[in-house]
Design a protein around this motif. Sequence first.
Motif, PDB file in Angstrom:
ATOM      1  N   ASP A  17       0.809  -1.222   0.000  1.00  0.00           N
ATOM      2  CA  ASP A  17       0.000   0.000   0.000  1.00  0.00           C
ATOM      3  C   ASP A  17       0.842   1.271   0.000  1.00  0.00           C
ATOM      4  O   ASP A  17       0.300   2.370  -0.104  1.00  0.00           O
ATOM      5  CB  ASP A  17      -0.928   0.019   1.219  1.00  0.00           C
ATOM      6  N   GLY A  18       2.153   1.133   0.155  1.00  0.00           N
ATOM      7  CA  GLY A  18       3.022   2.298   0.171  1.00  0.00           C
ATOM      8  C   GLY A  18       3.078   3.013   1.500  1.00  0.00           C
ATOM      9  O   GLY A  18       3.611   4.125   1.593  1.00  0.00           O
ATOM     10  N   GLN A  19       2.539   2.388   2.560  1.00  0.00           N
ATOM     11  CA  GLN A  19       2.597   3.019   3.880  1.00  0.00           C
ATOM     12  C   GLN A  19       4.015   2.997   4.448  1.00  0.00           C
ATOM     13  O   GLN A  19       4.373   3.822   5.288  1.00  0.00           O
ATOM     14  CB  GLN A  19       1.629   2.326   4.837  1.00  0.00           C
ATOM     15  N   SER A 152      13.626 -18.766  -1.874  1.00  0.00           N
ATOM     16  CA  SER A 152      14.611 -17.731  -1.567  1.00  0.00           C
ATOM     17  C   SER A 152      13.912 -16.584  -0.852  1.00  0.00           C
ATOM     18  O   SER A 152      12.689 -16.442  -0.913  1.00  0.00           O
ATOM     19  CB  SER A 152      15.272 -17.226  -2.854  1.00  0.00           C
ATOM     20  N   ARG A 153      14.715 -15.742  -0.169  1.00  0.00           N
ATOM     21  CA  ARG A 153      14.139 -14.652   0.624  1.00  0.00           C
ATOM     22  C   ARG A 153      14.718 -13.308   0.180  1.00  0.00           C
ATOM     23  O   ARG A 153      15.908 -13.198  -0.118  1.00  0.00           O
ATOM     24  CB  ARG A 153      14.375 -14.895   2.115  1.00  0.00           C
ATOM     25  N   HIS A 154      13.840 -12.290   0.169  1.00  0.00           N
ATOM     26  CA  HIS A 154      14.162 -10.997  -0.435  1.00  0.00           C
ATOM     27  C   HIS A 154      13.554  -9.863   0.391  1.00  0.00           C
ATOM     28  O   HIS A 154      12.702 -10.091   1.249  1.00  0.00           O
ATOM     29  CB  HIS A 154      13.570 -10.922  -1.853  1.00  0.00           C
ATOM     30  N   TRP A 155      13.977  -8.633   0.057  1.00  0.00           N
ATOM     31  CA  TRP A 155      13.316  -7.444   0.580  1.00  0.00           C
ATOM     32  C   TRP A 155      12.336  -6.914  -0.458  1.00  0.00           C
ATOM     33  O   TRP A 155      12.732  -6.643  -1.605  1.00  0.00           O
ATOM     34  CB  TRP A 155      14.329  -6.348   0.896  1.00  0.00           C
ATOM     35  N   PRO A 156      11.070  -6.733  -0.108  1.00  0.00           N
ATOM     36  CA  PRO A 156      10.124  -6.085  -1.017  1.00  0.00           C
ATOM     37  C   PRO A 156      10.164  -4.570  -0.848  1.00  0.00           C
ATOM     38  O   PRO A 156      10.280  -4.062   0.271  1.00  0.00           O
ATOM     39  CB  PRO A 156       8.777  -6.653  -0.571  1.00  0.00           C
ATOM     40  N   ILE A 157      10.080  -3.851  -1.962  1.00  0.00           N
ATOM     41  CA  ILE A 157      10.089  -2.386  -1.957  1.00  0.00           C
ATOM     42  C   ILE A 157       8.807  -1.898  -2.624  1.00  0.00           C
ATOM     43  O   ILE A 157       8.438  -2.377  -3.702  1.00  0.00           O
ATOM     44  CB  ILE A 157      11.310  -1.826  -2.719  1.00  0.00           C
ATOM     45  N   SER A 158       8.127  -0.949  -2.006  1.00  0.00           N
ATOM     46  CA  SER A 158       6.865  -0.452  -2.543  1.00  0.00           C
ATOM     47  C   SER A 158       7.098   0.435  -3.761  1.00  0.00           C
ATOM     48  O   SER A 158       7.841   1.420  -3.701  1.00  0.00           O
ATOM     49  CB  SER A 158       6.110   0.344  -1.479  1.00  0.00           C
ATOM     50  N   LYS A 159       6.442   0.108  -4.877  1.00  0.00           N
ATOM     51  CA  LYS A 159       6.518   0.961  -6.063  1.00  0.00           C
ATOM     52  C   LYS A 159       5.809   2.297  -5.840  1.00  0.00           C
ATOM     53  O   LYS A 159       6.052   3.258  -6.576  1.00  0.00           O
ATOM     54  CB  LYS A 159       5.902   0.247  -7.265  1.00  0.00           C
TER      55      LYS A 159
END
Length: 215
Positions: A17-19, A152-159
Amino acid sequence: MLRPENSYLRILRLVQDGQVALSAALVWKADLKNYEDTLLISPALVHEGEFIAGIYTHATNSNALNAKTPEALRQLSAASNSHWKADIATLHQLGIKKIYYSTYWPQIVRMVVARRADITLAPFQSNPDMKVQVNDVELVPIPGIKVSLPGSRHWPISKKHPESAAISAALVRGIAALEANNTIQRAYEESGFFHPAVKHWTLINPPDTHSSTGD
């Protein structure tokens, strides 16, 4: 700004949600596939086949502590979170049919302590006995065996964050540099995630025996 949050799904929603710009906690790649329109995904911090976990139980549960074969493990019950797809896939692969669910990690640990379930999966801990310690309770690993969790494990980044492209580019550069000088490997070893004490323990589900959830 750091925003504390304990719920795995809630973290994903906040980023989507970009919060918040990104999650400080790593997320399984398989859990991000439905969010590719709203998220950027960092390079893997844990690659396929690297996530090795212990099978944890209470120190007084002799049945679980002595269950060191697939046949014996199938007789046990497990506690987990229904949204932890890699954990659930591994438990199913082990043939464990009784799985009881809770939302939060402390509750899962207490279920095992209370014998409402025999085991749960967790990364090996850095303390001398590799115990999982949550508040006033603790679990111990079944000695001699370990499991591999798929994915695998990652960091998600909000578009939706105005600096998403810059954050993603910085993570790509930073992760590459840290991998090149072996910093990530050393950090995992020092934290107990890559635990030298279990190097020769039996891996009861080698990675090529389960289907991948993505890398």
